[in-house]
Design an enzyme around this catalytic site. Structure first.
Site, mmCIF file in Angstrom:
data_model
loop_
_atom_site.group_PDB
_atom_site.id
_atom_site.type_symbol
_atom_site.label_atom_id
_atom_site.label_comp_id
_atom_site.label_asym_id
_atom_site.label_seq_id
_atom_site.Cartn_x
_atom_site.Cartn_y
_atom_site.Cartn_z
ATOM 1 N N GLY A 138 0.729 -1.205 0.088
ATOM 2 C CA GLY A 138 -0.091 0.044 -0.102
ATOM 3 C C GLY A 138 0.778 1.158 -0.203
ATOM 4 N N THR A 139 1.671 1.290 0.730
ATOM 5 C CA THR A 139 2.788 2.157 0.896
ATOM 6 C C THR A 139 3.324 2.835 -0.525
ATOM 7 O OG1 THR A 139 3.274 2.135 3.071
ATOM 8 C CG2 THR A 139 4.794 3.288 2.005
ATOM 9 N N ASN A 195 -8.556 3.768 8.348
ATOM 10 C CA ASN A 195 -8.060 2.447 9.015
ATOM 11 C C ASN A 195 -8.480 2.401 10.683
ATOM 12 O OD1 ASN A 195 -6.128 4.520 8.372
ATOM 13 N ND2 ASN A 195 -4.802 3.767 9.694
ATOM 14 N N SER A 227 -3.522 -3.247 -0.624
ATOM 15 C CA SER A 227 -2.331 -3.856 -0.013
ATOM 16 C C SER A 227 -2.780 -5.606 0.325
ATOM 17 C CB SER A 227 -2.083 -3.066 1.221
ATOM 18 O OG SER A 227 -1.144 -3.905 2.096
ATOM 19 N N HIS A 277 -1.721 -7.605 2.483
ATOM 20 C CA HIS A 277 -1.543 -8.339 3.635
ATOM 21 C C HIS A 277 -2.699 -7.608 4.611
ATOM 22 C CE1 HIS A 277 0.011 -4.720 6.573
ATOM 23 N NE2 HIS A 277 0.384 -4.259 5.192
ATOM 24 N N CYS A 321 3.459 5.825 18.688
ATOM 25 C CA CYS A 321 4.440 6.060 19.734
ATOM 26 C C CYS A 321 5.760 6.527 19.215
ATOM 27 C CB CYS A 321 4.826 4.721 20.614
ATOM 28 S SG CYS A 321 5.483 4.974 22.152
HETATM 29 N N1 PLP Z 1 -3.055 2.888 3.743
HETATM 30 C C1 PLP Z 1 -4.037 2.584 4.740
HETATM 31 C C2 PLP Z 1 -5.415 3.090 4.919
HETATM 32 C C3 PLP Z 1 -3.432 1.635 5.326
HETATM 33 O O1 PLP Z 1 -4.045 1.116 6.738
HETATM 34 C C4 PLP Z 1 -2.213 1.084 5.301
HETATM 35 C C5 PLP Z 1 -1.427 0.178 6.518
HETATM 36 O O2 PLP Z 1 -1.717 0.182 7.515
HETATM 37 C C6 PLP Z 1 -1.306 1.526 4.359
HETATM 38 C C7 PLP Z 1 -1.842 2.286 3.563
HETATM 39 C C8 PLP Z 1 0.154 0.957 4.100
HETATM 40 O O3 PLP Z 1 0.143 -0.407 3.492
HETATM 41 P P1 PLP Z 1 1.275 -1.055 3.572
HETATM 42 O O4 PLP Z 1 1.502 -1.703 4.801
HETATM 43 O O5 PLP Z 1 0.871 -2.533 2.510
HETATM 44 O O6 PLP Z 1 2.458 -0.516 2.938
#
Ligand code: PLP
Length: 395
Positions: free
Chosen positions: A71-72, A153, A201, A203, A328
């Protein structure tokens, strides 16, 4: 000790069928998808099948799917890719996003801001929704990109992507949505949505970590970020992570087949959890939109008078895994930017936990959680010097 996992928005376990599908590509079928011999051909065929499976889940064309490392990367590719393509030709280039995005989007936009591109961060309502009227008013002649997440999220709040994307379309602005938490949990159909770019993403939908995808609608102005070989038409070079891609494809297929069943079952379990906590614990409140406009698996709950971190630890000791939205940093627990943005005072934001259910979650686990959480909350409240004086979560 029985361990109950209610943190599926952080990550999901790999589905056994997904593991089975990917394993051969870590052993006998180890070929490089770019090789022309039989080993390579098997890998190539598997990657292309996965592209079709991911496309089918979101109603896209397979050619509109690019595999990434997660996702990142997908969010970074979307945001910097549009900025690279359009900003040089638009003096005063402007980007719109929301203040409740994941760091993958927020920090990308912040970096754009540091490079001289103007960025507007839209504030959410108290329920965590982006008001389409506020959104429309933020548009400028120079706006090149709008990036608003599909579902949050922490809160699970689902945005009105149809209306937000429509504003972008009317003004010929590229629209990106981070759909990492939405895909696989609710119906996401790019064929009927005004969306140009959409991040996925692996996972979060029962595939492994380190694989993801970006949907790129045809003719979207987008420059690549990585340079290398000819993989994925040269747009996203690097030898394909064949096993990970196969896993994502299989996970997408499972999600498509199970979407209705999973979402109905999880929404019922989530409602049972929320209802049960409300009746057993005084001074607790569910944050975010009503059940209908929320991810079926997500509950974000403030328990007045407690420290979220302490409650997470107390629950972990009892065998229940969940999370705070807090990050944190340098030893200090910062209240979550999402909870702060929806107007929670810092003490309430710190008194908030997220429970996120998943495919393996059972009714028995929810019933066990309904014993553990009230017991842990009362124990912590009994130790709190300020409770009930500071309690306000019952508002
Ligand atoms: N965008 C959202 C809304 C997420 O919840 C996350 C992961 O927690 C990401 C992006 C990032 O995805 P990845 O962990 O696959 O890089």
């Amino acid at each position: 000790m029985q361990r109950i996992y209610l943190d599926h928005n952080a990550t999901t376990p790999v589905d056994p069928a997904v593991l089975e599908a990917m394993l051969p590509f870590l052993s006998a079928d180890f070929g490089n998808a770019s090789s022309i011999h039989a080993f390579g051909q098997r890998a190539r065929a598997a990657v292309e099948t996965a592209r079709e499976q991911v496309a089918a889940l979101i109603h896209a064309h397979p050619q509109e799917i690019v595999f990434t490392s997660g996702g990142t990367e997908s969010d970074n590719q979307a945001i910097f890719g549009v900025a690279k393509a359009l900003a040089p030709t638009r003096p005063g280039a402007h980007v719109i996003t929301s203040s409740i995005e994941h760091e993958a989007v927020l920090n990308s936009c912040q970096a754009l801001g540091e490079s001289g591109i103007a960025v507007t961060y839209l504030p959410p309502t108290h329920d965590g929704e982006i008001d389409p009227k506020v959104h429309r008013e933020a548009v400028r002649r120079e706006t090149v990109l709008i990036s608003v997440m599909y579902a949050n999220n922490e809160l699970g709040t689902i945005q009105n992507i149809e209306m937000l994307g429509q504003v972008a379309r009317e003004h010929n602005i590229v629209f990106h949505t981070d759909a990492v938490q939405a895909v696989g949990k609710i119906l996401v159909d790019v064929s009927s949505l005004p969306v140009d770019l959409l991040a996925i993403s692996g996972h979060k939908l029962y595939a492994p970590k380190g694989v993801g995808a970006l949907y790129i609608k045809r003719a979207t102005p987008l420059r690549q970020l990585l340079y290398g070989g000819h993989h994925q038409r040269g747009f996203r070079p690097g030898t394909e992570n064949v096993a990970g891609i196969v896993a994502l494809g299989k996970a997408a297929e499972l999600a498509r087949l199970r979407l209705n069943e999973d979402s109905i079952r999880l929404a019922a379990l989530r409602d049972r959890l929320e209802q049960g906590l409300r009746t057993r614990i005084p001074d607790c409140r569910v944050n975010g939109t009503g059940a209908e406009r929320r991810l079926p698996n997500t509950s974000n709950i403030t328990f007045a008078g407690i420290e979220g971190e302490a409650l997470v630890i107390a629950l972990d000791l009892r065998g229940l895994a969940c999370s705070t939205g807090a990050a944190c940093s340098s030893g200090a627990v910062e209240p979550s930017h999402v909870l702060t943005a929806i107007g929670l005072p810092a003490a309430e934001a710190r008194a908030t936990l997220r429970f996120s259910l998943g495919r393996p979650t059972t009714a028995d686990e929810i019933d066990a959680a309904l014993e553990m959480i009230p017991a842990a909350v009362s124990q912590l409240r009994a130790l709190s010097p300020t409770y009930p004086r500071e309690s306000s979560a019952h508002r």
